[in-house]
Design a protein around this motif. Structure first.
Motif, mmCIF file in Angstrom:
data_model
loop_
_atom_site.group_PDB
_atom_site.id
_atom_site.type_symbol
_atom_site.label_atom_id
_atom_site.label_comp_id
_atom_site.label_asym_id
_atom_site.label_seq_id
_atom_site.Cartn_x
_atom_site.Cartn_y
_atom_site.Cartn_z
ATOM 1 N N GLU A 181 0.704 -1.278 -0.113
ATOM 2 C CA GLU A 181 -0.106 -0.062 -0.010
ATOM 3 C C GLU A 181 0.899 1.230 0.020
ATOM 4 N N PRO A 182 0.328 2.224 -0.686
ATOM 5 C CA PRO A 182 1.555 3.656 -0.657
ATOM 6 C C PRO A 182 1.520 3.969 0.776
ATOM 7 N N SER A 183 3.055 4.101 0.894
ATOM 8 C CA SER A 183 3.435 4.726 2.193
ATOM 9 C C SER A 183 3.434 6.242 2.498
ATOM 10 N N ALA A 184 3.706 6.521 3.490
ATOM 11 C CA ALA A 184 3.977 8.255 3.514
ATOM 12 C C ALA A 184 4.901 8.806 2.693
ATOM 13 N N ALA A 185 6.089 7.874 2.547
ATOM 14 C CA ALA A 185 7.209 8.561 1.607
ATOM 15 C C ALA A 185 6.686 8.211 0.206
ATOM 16 N N TRP A 186 6.002 7.457 -0.284
ATOM 17 C CA TRP A 186 5.469 7.027 -1.495
ATOM 18 C C TRP A 186 4.507 8.497 -2.154
ATOM 19 N N ARG A 187 3.801 8.775 -0.835
ATOM 20 C CA ARG A 187 2.624 9.962 -1.085
ATOM 21 C C ARG A 187 3.315 11.048 -1.224
ATOM 22 N N GLY A 188 4.664 11.230 -0.581
ATOM 23 C CA GLY A 188 5.426 12.525 -0.562
ATOM 24 C C GLY A 188 5.861 12.566 -1.915
ATOM 25 N N ILE A 189 6.665 11.243 -2.472
ATOM 26 C CA ILE A 189 7.233 11.428 -3.854
ATOM 27 C C ILE A 189 6.228 11.961 -4.642
ATOM 28 N N ALA A 190 5.052 11.181 -4.721
ATOM 29 C CA ALA A 190 4.227 11.775 -5.693
ATOM 30 C C ALA A 190 3.810 13.257 -5.590
ATOM 31 N N ALA A 191 3.551 13.671 -4.488
ATOM 32 C CA ALA A 191 3.224 15.296 -4.335
ATOM 33 C C ALA A 191 4.309 16.091 -4.675
ATOM 34 N N HIS A 192 5.287 15.870 -4.493
ATOM 35 C CA HIS A 192 6.713 16.477 -5.018
ATOM 36 C C HIS A 192 6.647 16.713 -6.543
ATOM 37 N N GLU A 193 6.317 15.350 -6.893
ATOM 38 C CA GLU A 193 6.518 15.269 -8.553
ATOM 39 C C GLU A 193 5.347 16.335 -8.987
ATOM 40 N N ILE A 194 4.288 16.216 -8.653
ATOM 41 C CA ILE A 194 3.131 16.966 -9.115
ATOM 42 C C ILE A 194 3.582 18.392 -8.967
ATOM 43 N N TRP A 249 4.221 21.216 -11.913
ATOM 44 C CA TRP A 249 3.363 22.195 -12.094
ATOM 45 C C TRP A 249 4.150 23.449 -12.148
ATOM 46 N N HIS A 250 5.109 23.731 -11.223
ATOM 47 C CA HIS A 250 5.952 24.816 -11.190
ATOM 48 C C HIS A 250 6.551 25.126 -12.578
ATOM 49 N N LYS A 251 7.157 23.894 -13.173
ATOM 50 C CA LYS A 251 7.763 23.996 -14.366
ATOM 51 C C LYS A 251 6.978 24.416 -15.677
ATOM 52 N N SER A 252 5.820 23.936 -15.574
ATOM 53 C CA SER A 252 5.116 23.722 -16.724
ATOM 54 C C SER A 252 3.956 24.880 -16.734
ATOM 55 N N GLN A 253 3.519 25.375 -15.760
ATOM 56 C CA GLN A 253 2.504 26.176 -15.311
ATOM 57 C C GLN A 253 1.087 25.911 -15.908
ATOM 58 N N ARG A 254 1.082 24.501 -16.030
ATOM 59 C CA ARG A 254 -0.259 23.893 -16.648
ATOM 60 C C ARG A 254 -1.143 23.873 -15.253
ATOM 61 N N PRO A 255 -2.540 23.595 -15.496
ATOM 62 C CA PRO A 255 -3.512 23.617 -14.361
ATOM 63 C C PRO A 255 -3.103 22.470 -13.439
ATOM 64 N N MET A 256 -3.175 22.711 -12.137
ATOM 65 C CA MET A 256 -2.680 21.667 -11.256
ATOM 66 C C MET A 256 -3.240 20.385 -11.412
ATOM 67 N N SER A 257 -4.807 20.351 -11.652
ATOM 68 C CA SER A 257 -5.465 18.959 -11.722
ATOM 69 C C SER A 257 -5.075 18.196 -12.817
ATOM 70 N N GLU A 258 -4.786 18.835 -14.185
ATOM 71 C CA GLU A 258 -4.244 18.142 -15.270
ATOM 72 C C GLU A 258 -2.909 17.564 -15.137
ATOM 73 N N VAL A 259 -1.959 18.545 -14.306
ATOM 74 C CA VAL A 259 -0.620 17.553 -14.118
ATOM 75 C C VAL A 259 -0.711 16.631 -12.951
ATOM 76 N N GLY A 295 -3.255 14.617 -12.462
ATOM 77 C CA GLY A 295 -3.721 13.354 -13.253
ATOM 78 C C GLY A 295 -2.651 12.775 -14.082
ATOM 79 N N GLU A 296 -1.755 13.298 -14.673
ATOM 80 C CA GLU A 296 -0.811 12.703 -15.513
ATOM 81 C C GLU A 296 0.365 12.045 -14.803
ATOM 82 N N VAL A 297 0.774 12.698 -13.342
ATOM 83 C CA VAL A 297 1.735 12.145 -12.706
ATOM 84 C C VAL A 297 1.287 10.791 -12.113
ATOM 85 N N LEU A 298 0.100 11.024 -11.384
ATOM 86 C CA LEU A 298 -0.671 9.795 -10.631
ATOM 87 C C LEU A 298 -0.743 8.616 -11.763
#
Length: 986
Positions: A755-768, A772-782, A784-787
């Motif tokens: 099951e996703p651990s706290a560390a795994w969830r942290g990695i997902a949030a940081h990648e999103i 988002w910071h680099k592409s400036q695209r909508p957060m929801s779109e980014v 969805g793609e990362v997950l």
């Protein structure tokens, strides 16, 4: 027609030893003439009984010094209702007009089809439907064994009773009646019968034929206790033949007539409307089913005679009288109060009580080991608990004693059966990590073909597969194999498994079985089929495939594993013979008629011996009682009879464990009766304590010395390590964890399908956030793609993703609302040199303020560190990143760091979205803890220098849990053996 004589029915008392006493009497009576015993036909209850009697003949003639003999003909007339193997059915010559029996597997599949048609849209999934079909087949056999046809379900008694039943039982009864009626129509069209019906026809045909023309050779029914009406009629005929006889096991001739009457009516009714089995009947008594048999045979108890011989391992006659007293029904049991001690003493019987099943198995193994030291002494362990039996087998191997468990193991628990089920599980779960790796690392895979190389590649692949489950199917796994550098190996695996996963959700059973067999053989070669379990699997697959072809059967791919497992549970795989000749391990069915010098009755707990009564899933108890079918408690009486037979041995040990795997266990009602009969003054004399004491001492070792708190002292060269900003916090809070991770280079492995651990969830949030910071695209779109790219776990998508999106929405809104502050750097790596030691880390975000100063931001998916943790130097990450920024570690910007913030994505009442808030480690505003802003970086530098001086450039030991107040991970708790010294440091 030959002249008929009165019934000849005999009983062999429990203390005489049934099989040996039987042979001792048969040989002088029937071995005259040239052919001797070859003229004799024995009717036996099971194929196991055939082997038991054969061994008794060999022992008898061996003791007499004879070198050879002609054995009697032995025919099995088993009982379907007791799940015994029928063997070769009794087929009298001239019975060709009796229709053939339909195959049980064919009937199973056809009943599944009929259920689909009857239930329509309400039909359950394929696994549940086939399980229900099997229940219907068992209930049909249960009725047919009792000579109860479907027309009796329509009698006025049953129809009136139906109205008083709950809706569940009404629906079950009607569904059963409809399906059975349609099945009988199909049987008539095929010109076939159910196996139970055909057996009844054959018994009746034999009874009629033998009554009209008695056989010229003797026929003796031996050990048959089934009380089914057709078999009872046959036994009566056999008992009345000029050269016939019926020999019953452990029939109690010493029982008082008053006690016999207290057993109840046992099917003996005077009016047609009476119920054959009354509520007051003592169905749990070991003699009840024998009374039922005699009643159905029309034989009075007084007509049963005592067998005139005893076996080589007979016990004292007092034992049979004690067994009779032991199982007295309730009213008669009151006589125990007046029994003198010599009548209550069970000489040669011991009671052994252990703490748990492991200790019980060890103690039993010791008793067996001790017994076989005596020449020619035979030992039998009797238990319905297959797990306990396997434990005993393993413990005996300590002394190189191979014991055969004659009850065998279910096919599903054998290596070959397990591999076949794993293939089905791979289909059902679309190559999920756990079943996939269990399959690829199974002991039979590449058994004879460079298995070492195969396992090395499989394990490399497994390391990459660990963590949350990837997307279903094989496509995502190719990338894992490439990363593990086992592409060629994976190509071979993929070629084997791809055909299994190409099929749709709805599978053809026959085609699926062929595909599984082909994949299994490709993986394992001949090793899959070469042993006894493989041969049983081959027969099972071929039988199932043949009938699935004749009766096309569709099955959900997700249910294939469950259906096969249920079917395999009914297939017993027995070991190839060759175990110790004087040691036997029996189930209850296998123990009947057998005898040994020492019999150990093990697993005497409620739910095991006797087993918990199981209610018929289709017909209510009231319906079965009205039809004249013995209730669920009837089997308790059979288990009591098995124990009574075992108690006839010269030496008996009754064993139980106080606990089982689920918790405290209740002693068997049979064992409690033994203890009650003995009384408090005799129990201690009948207790087996030595074996338990030896079992406890066998693996005893001196207590290990207390383990001290670890304080490793690596060398100077080993200490000089690059330090990450996160590891710096670990170094100050728990130096041992830094030592284990940074110096020993140890890391915790994720589980398969974790099951996703706290560390795994942290990695997902940081990648999103980074994307988002680099592409400036909508957060929801980014997001969805990362997950999607990370193949997010379904649980994460359902529970955590909505919360994450609310928190990310807060981040997006907060940054947009910032005035005079601009994010300048995102997820950037940097490093700096401090006194020859490289400090490196990743800045989540650095903002530039109006005056050119820097704001250091760290994203947290959970709560940020407290002010007290920061004050003690256990949360230095923001300060160290600030020092790195001022030292030019990040090439894109430099400046003075004046602001330090944690942006937490946790729940917050102050956030408009419900998630997200900003916290700071510095002491400002109304905060009561933290470091003043002007002292924050100097303090961080001080703590950094202190860590370098003490551990990296100094010689201080890397002490475990140096600072107990710090929040640390438990990753290395087992390695540091925390539980062995925590709290005893002083």
């Amino acid at each position: 027609m030959g002249e008929r004589v009165g019934p000849k029915i005999y009983s062999i008392a429990a203390h005489r030893g049934f099989a040996d006493a039987l042979v001792a009497g048969l040989v002088p009576r029937y071995s005259h003439g040239d052919l001797g015993l070859a003229k004799l036909t024995l009717l036996l209850p099971s194929t196991r009984a055939v082997r038991t009697v054969t061994e008794a003949f060999i022992r008898y003639y061996g003791a007499e010094g004879n070198q050879g003999m002609l054995m009697p003909r032995m025919t099995v007339v088993g009982d379907l209702d007791l799940d015994e193997a029928l063997g070769a059915l009794l087929e009298p010559l001239g019975a060709n007009d009796v229709p053939v029996a339909v195959d049980p597997t064919h009937r199973w599949f056809r009943l599944g089809h009929l259920l689909t048609e009857e239930m329509g849209d309400d039909a359950p999934g394929s696994a549940t439907k086939l399980r229900l079909a099997k229940d219907i087949a068992l209930t049909m056999d249960r009725l047919l064994v009792e000579d109860i046809g479907p027309e009796k379900l329509l009698t006025e008694k049953i129809v009136n009773l139906d109205e008083d039943l709950s809706k569940h039982w009404q629906d079950s009864l009607r569904l059963f009646a409809r399906v059975q009626a349609r099945w009988l129509v199909e049987l008539a069209e095929m010109g076939a019968l159910d196996a139970a019906s055909r057996r009844n026809r054959l018994f009746d045909y034999a009874s009629k034929s033998w009554r009209e023309t008695p056989p010229e050779t003797p026929i003796v029914a031996v050990g048959v206790t089934s009380a089914s009406p057709a078999l009872a009629r046959l036994l009566k005929t056999v008992s009345e033949l000029p050269q016939g006889a019926v020999i019953l096991p452990d029939f109690d001739l010493s029982m008082d007539e008053q006690v016999w009457e207290e057993l109840g009516t046992a099917g003996d009714i005077e009016t047609a409307d009476a119920t054959p089995f009354q509520r007051g009947d003592a169905v749990t008594h070991p003699q009840y089913h024998l009374k039922l048999l005699l009643n159905r045979m029309g034989i009075a108890r007084g007509e049963v005679q005592s067998w005139h011989r005893k076996g080589m391992m007979a016990a004292s006659p007092d034992r049979t009288h004690a067994i009779s007293s032991l199982f007295l029904p309730p009213e008669a049991s009151k006589s125990w109060v007046d029994l003198p001690a010599d009548k209550r003493r069970l000489s040669g019987v011991r009671i052994m009580e252990t703490a748990n099943p492991e200790e019980e198995a060890q103690a039993i193994a010791l008793l067996v080991r001790e017994a076989i030291e005596e020449p020619e002494k035979r030992v039998a362990v009797v238990t319905p608990d297959r797990g306990l039996a396997r434990r005993v087998v393993q413990h005996l191997r300590r002394w190189n004693i191979e014991a055969d468990d004659s009850a065998g193991r279910p096919l599903s628990q054998t290596p070959a059966g397990r591999l076949f089920l794993l293939l089905a599980e791979v289909i059902a779960e679309r190559a999920a990590p756990v079943p996939l790796m269990a399959l690829l690392e199974h002991p039979l895979v590449r058994f004879d073909q460079d298995r070492g190389t195969w396992l090395a590649q499989a394990r490399a692949f497994e390391l990459e597969l660990r963590g949350p489950r990837p997307a279903a199917g094989l496509a995502e796994l190719a990338a894992k194999a490439e990363k593990a550098q086992v592409t060629d190996w994976w190509s071979e695996v993929e070629a084997i498994l791809a055909p299994l996963l190409e099929s749709s959700d709805d599978l053809d059973m026959a085609a699926a079985l062929s595909a599984l067999a082909k994949a299994g053989e490709t993986l394992c070669g001949d090793a899959l089929w070469s042993r006894e379990d493989g041969r049983a699997l081959a027969s099972f697959v071929e039988e199932l495939r043949r009938h699935a072809t004749d009766v096309p059967t569709q099955i959900d791919s997700a249910d294939l594993h469950t259906v096969l497992r249920d079917a395999m549970e009914a297939v017993a795989v027995r070991p190839s013979y060759g175990g110790h000749p004087r040691v036997a391990i029996y189930g209850l069915l296998e123990s009947r008629m057998s005898r040994a010098n020492l019999v150990i009755c093990a697993g005497l707990n409620e739910g095991s011996w006797p087993a918990s009564p199981s209610t018929d899933p289709l017909l209510a108890p009231a319906v079965l009682r009205a039809l004249g079918v013995p209730g669920a408690d009837f089997r308790i009486g059979l288990a009591a009879h098995d124990l009574a037979g075992a108690l006839g041995a010269p030496e008996v040990v009754l064993s139980r464990a106080q606990r089982d795997i689920s918790g405290p266990a209740i002693p068997s009602r049979f064992l409690l009766r033994v203890q009650a009969l003995l009384g408090a003054d005799l129990i201690d004399k009948h207790s087996e304590k030595e074996a338990v004491r030896f079992a406890q001492a066998l693996d005893h070792a001196e207590p290990a010395p207390l383990y001290p708190k670890p304080e490793p002292m690596p060398s100077v060269e080993q200490r000089k390590q690059r330090i990450s900003v996160t590891a710096l916090d670990r170094l100050r809070s728990d130096p041992y964890q830094f030592y284990a991770s940074a110096i020993l280079r140890l890391s915790e492995l994720d589980g398969l399908d974790a099951e996703p651990s706290a560390a795994w969830r942290g990695i997902a949030a940081h990648e999103i956030l980074e994307e988002w910071h680099k592409s400036q695209r909508p957060m929801s779109e980014v997001a969805g793609e990362v997950l999607q790219q990370m193949n997010a776990h379904p649980l994460m998508r359902a529970l955590w993703q909505p919360r994450l999106m609310k928190a990310l929405e807060w981040v997006e809104e907060s940054i947009a609302a910032m005035d005079g502050r601009k994010p300048a750097l995102f997820e950037e790596w940097g490093d700096m040199d401090v006194r020859g030691v490289t400090i490196f880390g990743k800045a989540d975000r650095i903002d530039i303020l109006d005056g050119g100063e820097l704001a250091i931001v760290d994203y947290k998916t959970g709560g940020p560190p407290t002010g007290k943790q920061v004050e003690k130097g256990f949360a230095l990450q923001l300060g160290t990143i600030g020092l790195m920024a001022e030292a030019g570690a990040f090439k894109k910007l430099a400046g003075n760091a004046t602001k330090f913030e944690y942006w937490s994505l946790a729940r917050s009442d102050k956030s408009d979205t419900g998630f997200g808030f900003v916290a700071t480690p510095v002491l400002e505003g109304s905060k009561r803890s933290g470091i003043p802003p002007e002292d924050f970086l100097p303090k961080a530098k001080e703590y950094l220098d202190d860590a370098l001086n003490r551990w990296i450039l100094g010689d201080e030991p890397f002490t475990a849990r140096l600072n107990p107040d710090a929040n640390v991970y438990s990753t290395f708790d087992q390695l540091m053996r925390l539980d062995e010294w925590m709290g005893r440091e002083a």
